[in-house]
Scaffold this active site. Structure first.
Site, PDB file in Angstrom:
ATOM      1  N   CYS A  52       0.850  -1.197   0.006  1.00 44.41           N
ATOM      2  CA  CYS A  52       0.009  -0.194   0.186  1.00 44.41           C
ATOM      3  C   CYS A  52       1.003   1.228  -0.056  1.00 44.41           C
ATOM      4  CB  CYS A  52      -1.151   0.011   1.185  1.00 44.41           C
ATOM      5  SG  CYS A  52      -1.705   1.684   1.553  1.00 44.41           S
ATOM      6  N   ASP A  92      -1.259  16.757  -0.706  1.00 38.41           N
ATOM      7  CA  ASP A  92      -1.662  15.919  -1.843  1.00 38.41           C
ATOM      8  C   ASP A  92      -0.428  16.058  -3.017  1.00 38.41           C
ATOM      9  OD1 ASP A  92      -4.183  14.340  -3.043  1.00 38.41           O
ATOM     10  OD2 ASP A  92      -2.602  15.226  -4.502  1.00 38.41           O
ATOM     11  N   ASN A 138     -13.250   9.682  -1.600  1.00 40.80           N
ATOM     12  CA  ASN A 138     -13.447   8.942  -2.556  1.00 40.80           C
ATOM     13  C   ASN A 138     -13.583   7.223  -2.146  1.00 40.80           C
ATOM     14  OD1 ASN A 138     -13.785  11.173  -4.296  1.00 40.80           O
ATOM     15  ND2 ASN A 138     -11.550  11.074  -4.651  1.00 40.80           N
ATOM     16  N   HIS A 170      -3.831   0.562   8.553  1.00 35.92           N
ATOM     17  CA  HIS A 170      -4.431   0.201   7.128  1.00 35.92           C
ATOM     18  C   HIS A 170      -6.068  -0.050   7.110  1.00 35.92           C
ATOM     19  CE1 HIS A 170      -4.314  -0.816   2.858  1.00 35.92           C
ATOM     20  NE2 HIS A 170      -5.140  -1.761   3.264  1.00 35.92           N
ATOM     21  N   HIS A 188      -8.657   7.738   2.940  1.00 36.58           N
ATOM     22  CA  HIS A 188      -8.137   8.964   3.140  1.00 36.58           C
ATOM     23  C   HIS A 188      -9.152   9.828   2.998  1.00 36.58           C
ATOM     24  CE1 HIS A 188      -7.784   7.531  -1.017  1.00 36.58           C
ATOM     25  NE2 HIS A 188      -7.829   8.991  -1.483  1.00 36.58           N
ATOM     26  N   HIS A 220      -9.955  13.693   1.792  1.00 34.76           N
ATOM     27  CA  HIS A 220      -9.180  14.918   1.292  1.00 34.76           C
ATOM     28  C   HIS A 220      -9.927  16.104   1.836  1.00 34.76           C
ATOM     29  CE1 HIS A 220      -7.845  13.245  -2.818  1.00 34.76           C
ATOM     30  NE2 HIS A 220      -8.950  11.995  -2.503  1.00 34.76           N
TER      31      HIS A 220
HETATM   32  P1  AMP Z   1      -8.070   8.968  -4.554  1.00 40.58           P
HETATM   33  O1  AMP Z   1      -8.435   9.371  -5.890  1.00 40.58           O
HETATM   34  O2  AMP Z   1      -9.170   9.659  -3.744  1.00 40.58           O
HETATM   35  O3  AMP Z   1      -7.696   7.570  -4.274  1.00 40.58           O
HETATM   36  O4  AMP Z   1      -6.949  10.097  -4.008  1.00 40.58           O
HETATM   37  C1  AMP Z   1      -5.726   9.718  -4.119  1.00 40.58           C
HETATM   38  C2  AMP Z   1      -4.934  10.845  -3.859  1.00 40.58           C
HETATM   39  O5  AMP Z   1      -3.504  10.519  -3.450  1.00 40.58           O
HETATM   40  C3  AMP Z   1      -4.604  11.837  -5.518  1.00 40.58           C
HETATM   41  O6  AMP Z   1      -5.223  13.048  -5.182  1.00 40.58           O
HETATM   42  C4  AMP Z   1      -3.162  11.692  -5.507  1.00 40.58           C
HETATM   43  O7  AMP Z   1      -2.625  13.095  -6.048  1.00 40.58           O
HETATM   44  C5  AMP Z   1      -2.480  11.669  -4.124  1.00 40.58           C
HETATM   45  N1  AMP Z   1      -1.269  10.818  -3.989  1.00 40.58           N
HETATM   46  C6  AMP Z   1      -0.818  10.067  -4.841  1.00 40.58           C
HETATM   47  N2  AMP Z   1       0.469   9.355  -4.563  1.00 40.58           N
HETATM   48  C7  AMP Z   1       0.771  10.387  -3.620  1.00 40.58           C
HETATM   49  C8  AMP Z   1       1.995  10.883  -2.724  1.00 40.58           C
HETATM   50  N3  AMP Z   1       3.009  10.034  -3.141  1.00 40.58           N
HETATM   51  N4  AMP Z   1       1.929  11.822  -1.980  1.00 40.58           N
HETATM   52  C9  AMP Z   1       0.923  12.588  -1.743  1.00 40.58           C
HETATM   53  N5  AMP Z   1      -0.151  12.303  -2.602  1.00 40.58           N
HETATM   54  C10 AMP Z   1      -0.456  11.214  -3.306  1.00 40.58           C
HETATM   55 ZN    ZN Z   2      -2.309   1.290   3.626  1.00 37.40          ZN
END
Ligand code: AMP
Ligand code: ZN
Length: 120
Positions: free
Chosen positions: A8, A34, A94, A50, A107, A109
């Site tokens: 993950c 983000d 989401n 997790h 997570h 946002h």
């Molecule tokens: P979701 O589409 O709700 O699963 O959001 C996942 C979010 O994680 C997206 O907005 C990505 O830009 C963000 N994301 C992916 N990889 C990283 C990372 N290494 N550090 C910070 N944010 C990330």
């Molecule tokens: Zn995890």
């Protein structure tokens, strides 16, 4: 203390194996910016334990989720969101493929700051 999934992405961030721009941390919660922000302020709040998504939560997670939701307004203001009601912020979780979830670790946002935003 908590369960971790070695595959993950967010567990790797929590363990420090992948760097992040950290906003807040305690024993149960990590908050980081983000990597592709939609808005002037955009950070993610994750439980250190997790859990894949909101589809898996149960009554045992009520205190943790409540704590995260209560933390969101404080961090939003600290990160530069303007005060309610002219300012404010958006909270988004989401869930699943049709819910637009890309990373399978729950997570929250939090987005805000002056319009226009890139998305949303
Ligand atoms: P979701 O589409 O709700 O699963 O959001 C996942 C979010 O994680 C997206 O907005 C990505 O830009 C963000 N994301 C992916 N990889 C990283 C990372 N290494 N550090 C910070 N944010 C990330
Ligand atoms: Zn995890």
């Amino acid at each position: 203390m908590s369960t971790s999934d070695p595959h993950c992405l967010f567990c790797k961030i929590i363990e420090g194996k992948i760097p992040s721009d950290k906003v807040y941390e305690d024993e149960e919660v990590l908050v980081f910016k983000d990597i592709h922000p939609w808005a002037p302020v955009h950070f993610l709040m994750v439980p250190k334990q997790h859990m894949a998504s909101m589809a898996q939560v149960g009554p045992e997670h009520a205190a943790l989720l409540g704590k995260m939701l209560l933390l969101a307004p404080r961090l939003a203001r600290e990160q530069g969101c303007n005060p309610y009601p002219e300012g404010g912020f958006r909270i988004l979780i989401n869930t699943g493929a049709e819910g637009g979830q890309e990373v399978q670790h729950l997570h929250i946002h939090v987005m805000g700051g002056p319009r226009p935003w890139l998305r949303g």
